[in-house]
Write a protein that holds these residues in place. Structure first.
Motif, PDB file in Angstrom:
ATOM      1  N   VAL A 166       0.760  -1.445   0.149  1.00 40.38           N
ATOM      2  CA  VAL A 166       0.214  -0.229  -0.366  1.00 40.38           C
ATOM      3  C   VAL A 166       1.039   1.383  -0.030  1.00 40.38           C
ATOM      4  N   GLY A 167       0.526   2.338  -0.813  1.00 37.42           N
ATOM      5  CA  GLY A 167       1.708   3.617  -1.053  1.00 37.42           C
ATOM      6  C   GLY A 167       0.799   4.135  -2.328  1.00 37.42           C
ATOM      7  N   ASP A 168       1.603   5.642  -2.633  1.00 37.76           N
ATOM      8  CA  ASP A 168       0.844   6.145  -3.524  1.00 37.76           C
ATOM      9  C   ASP A 168       2.502   7.047  -4.273  1.00 37.76           C
ATOM     10  N   ASP A 169       3.863   6.134  -3.553  1.00 43.97           N
ATOM     11  CA  ASP A 169       4.496   6.830  -3.593  1.00 43.97           C
ATOM     12  C   ASP A 169       5.701   5.571  -4.681  1.00 43.97           C
ATOM     13  N   SER A 170       6.632   6.020  -5.631  1.00 43.08           N
ATOM     14  CA  SER A 170       7.580   5.211  -5.893  1.00 43.08           C
ATOM     15  C   SER A 170       8.456   5.457  -4.976  1.00 43.08           C
ATOM     16  N   ALA A 171       9.329   3.915  -4.305  1.00 42.92           N
ATOM     17  CA  ALA A 171      10.781   4.446  -4.151  1.00 42.92           C
ATOM     18  C   ALA A 171      11.836   5.041  -4.665  1.00 42.92           C
ATOM     19  N   PRO A 172      12.409   5.862  -4.294  1.00 42.92           N
ATOM     20  CA  PRO A 172      13.689   5.935  -5.268  1.00 42.92           C
ATOM     21  C   PRO A 172      14.681   5.470  -5.635  1.00 42.92           C
ATOM     22  N   GLU A 184       9.860  -5.376   0.030  1.00 37.33           N
ATOM     23  CA  GLU A 184       8.585  -5.469  -0.046  1.00 37.33           C
ATOM     24  C   GLU A 184       7.300  -4.470   0.010  1.00 37.33           C
ATOM     25  N   ASN A 185       8.005  -3.079   0.944  1.00 37.16           N
ATOM     26  CA  ASN A 185       7.264  -2.243   0.871  1.00 37.16           C
ATOM     27  C   ASN A 185       7.608  -1.035   0.232  1.00 37.16           C
ATOM     28  N   GLU A 186       8.054  -1.372  -0.938  1.00 38.08           N
ATOM     29  CA  GLU A 186       8.397  -1.073  -1.979  1.00 38.08           C
ATOM     30  C   GLU A 186       7.883  -1.484  -3.098  1.00 38.08           C
ATOM     31  N   LYS A 187       6.947  -2.367  -3.148  1.00 38.53           N
ATOM     32  CA  LYS A 187       6.190  -2.705  -4.416  1.00 38.53           C
ATOM     33  C   LYS A 187       4.983  -1.535  -4.965  1.00 38.53           C
ATOM     34  N   THR A 188       5.373  -0.688  -4.653  1.00 37.99           N
ATOM     35  CA  THR A 188       3.608   0.094  -4.192  1.00 37.99           C
ATOM     36  C   THR A 188       3.551   0.119  -6.026  1.00 37.99           C
ATOM     37  N   THR A 189       1.865   0.770  -6.249  1.00 32.55           N
ATOM     38  CA  THR A 189       1.796   0.877  -7.882  1.00 32.55           C
ATOM     39  C   THR A 189       1.275   2.512  -7.518  1.00 32.55           C
ATOM     40  N   PRO A 190       2.404   3.047  -8.065  1.00 35.00           N
ATOM     41  CA  PRO A 190       2.444   4.430  -7.919  1.00 35.00           C
ATOM     42  C   PRO A 190       1.156   5.882  -8.490  1.00 35.00           C
ATOM     43  N   ALA A 191       0.975   6.709  -7.263  1.00 33.72           N
ATOM     44  CA  ALA A 191      -0.447   7.639  -7.914  1.00 33.72           C
ATOM     45  C   ALA A 191      -0.264   8.413  -8.760  1.00 33.72           C
ATOM     46  N   GLY A 192      -0.930   9.630  -9.202  1.00 33.05           N
ATOM     47  CA  GLY A 192      -0.630  10.269 -10.087  1.00 33.05           C
ATOM     48  C   GLY A 192      -0.949  10.320 -12.090  1.00 33.05           C
ATOM     49  N   ARG A 243      -3.591  -7.327  -4.386  1.00 32.61           N
ATOM     50  CA  ARG A 243      -2.578  -7.086  -3.918  1.00 32.61           C
ATOM     51  C   ARG A 243      -1.423  -8.407  -4.677  1.00 32.61           C
ATOM     52  N   ILE A 244      -0.999  -8.276  -5.115  1.00 34.20           N
ATOM     53  CA  ILE A 244       0.326  -9.171  -6.016  1.00 34.20           C
ATOM     54  C   ILE A 244       1.697  -9.060  -6.401  1.00 34.20           C
ATOM     55  N   SER A 245       1.543  -7.969  -7.652  1.00 34.47           N
ATOM     56  CA  SER A 245       2.047  -7.548  -8.561  1.00 34.47           C
ATOM     57  C   SER A 245       3.821  -6.758  -7.915  1.00 34.47           C
ATOM     58  N   ASN A 246       4.393  -6.529  -8.391  1.00 35.27           N
ATOM     59  CA  ASN A 246       6.163  -5.853  -8.128  1.00 35.27           C
ATOM     60  C   ASN A 246       5.929  -4.264  -7.858  1.00 35.27           C
TER      61      ASN A 246
END
Length: 302
Positions: A166-172, A184-192, A243-246
């Motif tokens: 869960v999250g709205d930003d991509s990890a740097p 695991e906590n970096e596997k977000t789909t960014p919002a925007g 919620r399963i992808s990278n």
């Protein structure tokens, strides 16, 4: 008598001589004048004739070369160019005025959609934020993807699989990391808001980039491993198990091939990935279009 005759003869001769003497200088002067005046005059006349001949020759040459016509043509072309420029300016102004007019509300037909999806789709269509392109709304909370035509009419929608975290930003620097190094906590789909970019992955498969730098795309659902049960998750009415992808958005094969990809290739598209940790208003600067339209209608009625 003889003396008188002789005197008469002498007088006549003298008169004849007197009349002849004044005329000689006149004739001489005239001859001299002609010699000094008419000679330059003749030279000037010859030059004048020569100049006239050159002028006529130049005129003939110019006429032959078509220079006067070219000049006239140039003036005509210049007038046409100015007219075309003026016409183009008017068309551009009309186009700008048309683009500034509010668009229609999004048309969902008989399909129901969550409030946030309706809110963003209405705002995009009404404000023409999609710039005459198709647009895609990805609802992460409900794991659903919606494809709209440029005029705001819903073409279709389908369930999706998306980033595990869960999250709205991509990890740097996420886009340059090997998959094995992504936490695991970096596997977000960014919002925007993103411009869709058709492309290929490193396996040569057709994909649609959402965020190229973050290596996030939309593509056909892939079978990664039996343990992930991606097909079952896609078919499940539950949303949490999608919620399963990278971070990439997995789309059903038929929907990708028949709806999503054709719309992107035909019109181009903007992708609006709805946030899940903030509001759409915070993410996009959107507003409730329906309320504004009703308020404006009330003001004009008053």
């Amino acid at each position: 008598m003889q003396n008188q005759l002789r005197a008469g003869l002498l007088l006549g001769a003298a008169l004849l001589l007197g009349s002849a003497l004044p005329q000689a200088p006149v004739f001489a002067a005239t001859a001299s004048s002609d010699a000094h005046v008419t000679a330059p005059a003749k030279k000037a006349g010859a030059s004048s004739i020569k100049a006239d001949a050159s002028s006529k020759k130049a005129d003939a040459s110019a006429k032959k070369s078509g220079k006067p016509k070219a000049a006239a043509g140039k003036s005509k072309d210049g007038s046409k160019s100015a007219a075309n420029k003026s016409k183009s300016t008017r068309k551009s102004a009309q186009k700008d005025a048309e683009d500034q007019k509010p668009g229609k509300l999004a048309d969902f037909g008989s399909d129901a959609a969550p409030d946030d999806v309706v809110h963003v789709a209405n705002w995009v269509s009404y404000t023409r934020n999609n710039r005459k392109k198709a647009f895609v709304v990805i609802d992460k909370k409900n794991a659903e993807l919606y494809v709209f035509a440029p005029d705001g009419k819903l073409k279709s929608h389908a369930p999706i699989l998306l980033g595990k975290a869960v999250g709205d930003d991509s990890a740097p620097g996420i886009g340059s990391k090997p998959l094995s190094q992504i936490a695991e906590n970096e596997k977000t789909t960014p919002a925007g808001r993103f411009l869709a970019r058709p492309g290929k992955n490193n396996h040569g498969e057709n994909i649609i980039w959402i965020d190229y730098d973050a290596a996030v795309s939309m593509h056909r659902m892939r079978k990664v491993s039996e343990e992930e049960r991606r097909a079952e998750r896609m078919a499940s009415p539950e949303k949490d198990d999608n919620r399963i992808s990278n971070g990439c958005v997995n789309v059903p094969h038929a929907f990708y091939d028949r709806v999503l990809r054709p719309a992107v290739l035909k019109y181009g598209a903007y992708i609006y990935v709805l946030p899940e940790t903030r509001t759409p208003q915070q993410q996009f600067g959107s507003y409730d279009v329906e309320k504004r339209v009703l308020a404006q209608a009330a003001e004009s009625g008053a």
